[in-house]
Design a protein around this motif. Sequence first.
Motif, mmCIF file in Angstrom:
data_model
loop_
_atom_site.group_PDB
_atom_site.id
_atom_site.type_symbol
_atom_site.label_atom_id
_atom_site.label_comp_id
_atom_site.label_asym_id
_atom_site.label_seq_id
_atom_site.Cartn_x
_atom_site.Cartn_y
_atom_site.Cartn_z
ATOM 1 N N GLN A 525 34.332 44.612 34.316
ATOM 2 C CA GLN A 525 35.380 44.258 35.273
ATOM 3 C C GLN A 525 35.459 42.743 35.381
ATOM 4 O OE1 GLN A 525 34.881 46.538 38.792
ATOM 5 N NE2 GLN A 525 36.741 45.825 39.770
ATOM 6 N N ALA A 526 36.694 42.225 35.429
ATOM 7 C CA ALA A 526 36.923 40.827 35.768
ATOM 8 C C ALA A 526 37.177 40.758 37.265
ATOM 9 C CB ALA A 526 38.115 40.266 34.987
ATOM 10 N N LEU A 527 36.342 40.018 37.975
ATOM 11 C CA LEU A 527 36.398 39.964 39.432
ATOM 12 C C LEU A 527 36.853 38.574 39.862
ATOM 13 C CD1 LEU A 527 32.981 41.720 40.137
ATOM 14 C CD2 LEU A 527 35.243 42.764 40.286
ATOM 15 N N GLY A 528 38.116 38.258 39.623
ATOM 16 C CA GLY A 528 38.604 36.933 39.988
ATOM 17 C C GLY A 528 37.954 35.868 39.135
ATOM 18 N N ASP A 529 37.056 35.063 39.734
ATOM 19 C CA ASP A 529 36.378 33.991 39.007
ATOM 20 C C ASP A 529 35.121 34.469 38.309
ATOM 21 O OD1 ASP A 529 38.280 32.219 39.922
ATOM 22 O OD2 ASP A 529 37.086 31.583 41.653
ATOM 23 N N TYR A 530 34.802 35.749 38.395
ATOM 24 C CA TYR A 530 33.545 36.255 37.865
ATOM 25 C C TYR A 530 33.794 37.390 36.871
ATOM 26 C CZ TYR A 530 31.899 33.715 41.947
ATOM 27 O OH TYR A 530 31.670 32.736 42.874
ATOM 28 N N PHE A 531 32.742 37.633 36.052
ATOM 29 C CA PHE A 531 32.817 38.691 35.042
ATOM 30 C C PHE A 531 31.574 39.567 35.190
ATOM 31 C CE2 PHE A 531 35.061 34.998 33.503
ATOM 32 C CZ PHE A 531 36.269 35.524 33.075
ATOM 33 N N LEU A 532 31.809 40.854 35.285
ATOM 34 C CA LEU A 532 30.729 41.820 35.448
ATOM 35 C C LEU A 532 30.567 42.582 34.132
ATOM 36 C CD1 LEU A 532 28.751 42.949 37.607
ATOM 37 C CD2 LEU A 532 30.438 44.751 38.029
ATOM 38 N N TYR A 533 29.384 42.465 33.535
ATOM 39 C CA TYR A 533 29.113 43.117 32.250
ATOM 40 C C TYR A 533 28.179 44.304 32.457
ATOM 41 C CZ TYR A 533 31.290 39.224 29.840
ATOM 42 O OH TYR A 533 32.198 38.302 29.378
ATOM 43 N N ARG A 534 28.383 45.325 31.627
ATOM 44 C CA ARG A 534 27.563 46.533 31.680
ATOM 45 C C ARG A 534 26.708 46.591 30.420
ATOM 46 N NH1 ARG A 534 31.421 50.034 32.375
ATOM 47 N NH2 ARG A 534 31.151 50.219 34.647
ATOM 48 N N TYR A 535 25.456 46.990 30.601
ATOM 49 C CA TYR A 535 24.534 47.088 29.462
ATOM 50 C C TYR A 535 23.762 48.389 29.550
ATOM 51 C CZ TYR A 535 20.545 46.238 26.404
ATOM 52 O OH TYR A 535 19.590 46.349 25.415
ATOM 53 N N THR A 536 23.743 49.130 28.456
ATOM 54 C CA THR A 536 22.961 50.351 28.361
ATOM 55 C C THR A 536 21.901 50.162 27.291
ATOM 56 O OG1 THR A 536 24.909 51.666 28.940
ATOM 57 C CG2 THR A 536 23.030 52.834 27.994
ATOM 58 N N PRO A 537 20.602 50.193 27.631
ATOM 59 C CA PRO A 537 19.562 50.041 26.608
ATOM 60 C C PRO A 537 19.723 51.061 25.493
ATOM 61 C CG PRO A 537 18.627 49.919 28.817
ATOM 62 C CD PRO A 537 20.064 50.344 28.982
ATOM 63 N N ALA A 538 19.387 50.625 24.275
ATOM 64 C CA ALA A 538 19.591 51.493 23.113
ATOM 65 C C ALA A 538 18.769 52.758 23.192
ATOM 66 C CB ALA A 538 19.254 50.715 21.842
#
Length: 542
Positions: A525-538
């Motif tokens: 998600q792009a949250l205005g001035d911020y970026f939220l990244y999702r990570y799933t371990p392999a």
Amino acid sequence: MSEVYRRLGEVLPPGQRGEPVFAVDGKRAAAWAEALPRADAHATRRALLGALEGLATQPLQKGAARHEVADVLRPLVLEAAAFVERQTAGKPLPLAGELAALPGELAQLHLRLAHAYRMAAADLCAPSGSLPWLRGGRVGEALARAVHHYVEAMRAAWRVYAELPPEAWRGLHRSLRFAELRELDRRPVDDPLVPGQPSLHQAYVRVLLFALCSPRAFSQAEQERVWLMCEAFAPRSPLREEPSGTSVGVAEDADEGPGGKAPARWHLDLVNFAAAVEAALAAGGEDEATVVPDHGMPVKFPVDGLRKLRRAFSQAASRQFSRLEAGHRVETVFGLSGLHFEASGGRDFDSFARHVLEGRIEEAQRAAWASASAENMARTVRVPATVVDQSLGGYRMRWAQDPQLRLRVGEVIGIQVAGEDEEADWMLGLLRWLRYEADGQVMAGVELLSRSAAAVALAGNAPSTRSPVRALELRPPYGGNEWLYLTAQRLPQGETLHVGREQDEAERLLDARPGPTLKGLRLAQALGDYFLYRYTPADAPA
């Protein structure tokens, strides 16, 4: 006399009585207006407020006298509105000093002028409430101007995240109900001072839609784009007598907007607007999407803003969960850099990154990011707040009046409940809506993004000339095997990153955290001035 007509001609608030500045007469009003000290904007506004209060609270008059006086004063109100908008445009909120009173005065100017036009329509239809012979157009004109200024009074408050002026909704409902009764609500509106106005019905539906979009959840610039979308979808959002699964109730005669507590007289159907938002989200990119109405111009909008609309149409995340009364005190910090500073033990990012990325950063690179980021050395201020109530989705919080408090929709916020023996973990939230109250306090809705936030630094997995990136490592509130990373800059797609942590702190806050190498971060998600990244371990189960 019908009940609808009786309500049209009632003074709001009931029983209020202002002292008339001059007799209800067009010529005397023109002479009074000519003598105003126009060079002194403050004195002119105060005089107008007094004159309009007297005009809007006089009992029923004969004929068109009140309408004529309102027409004399209206250009002065529009002139004052333009002045206030110029003076406050681009200023940080809440407004301070002499500017602080301007939006409230503007809302009252519009409100009192709207009351005066509503009463003028009642004057013209006295004593029975029937349209006068050959003067039905004059009644429709008065009602259209009343509706316009009720809407502008509410928009003046929404722009600065303030409470709506009392009786604005009730006056609007009453004006529209009488227009419907006399079949004036769908006639074209001719307004030389504000050309291009929609019919009363469309103007009414438009502000109902806007209220349902939760305007305090958007920045001022976003509010303007939401207003354009509401204009485009007003013709496709019918008001029906029977409810449906996609409609929201609208009161008959209450000082509240759609979805309130009063019994509903009409039901506004949102299905077309909501479907267009869903289509835009499905077809849009990571940052921006385009809402395409059947009629009107397409509107480009941030994806995060469209998600806010989706939440509003589904009665908002804060109302999807049962809320619990609270009242406890918390400490708050604002912005990613502020929370990172607190979560890293009070270290600026330069010092933190040197420690957790030791051996991965060239000396020249260190100097480059340190000199280019003066805010790395900034210290944060903890601001106490009170949790009014809470749910699984987040909190409703209140801050005391503070001239240094500068909040904005879309800002990230760190929240900490201190224990008796040691400090508790920092939680991460997002300011979803704001309301500046009359006593100077600030109320906000905070969506909870994580109950535990750890400070990290992200760097290229191999030696790189790119500067390290400040980030927060988050455990999502819904659990599962995923992790979240919040940054203030976009990360290259597909790049393998090394995450630097304070080992003891990370182990205390985040159990079973990912390894030091992150591959396959996905922008959530792009949250205005911020970026939220999702990570799933392999190695996480599918």
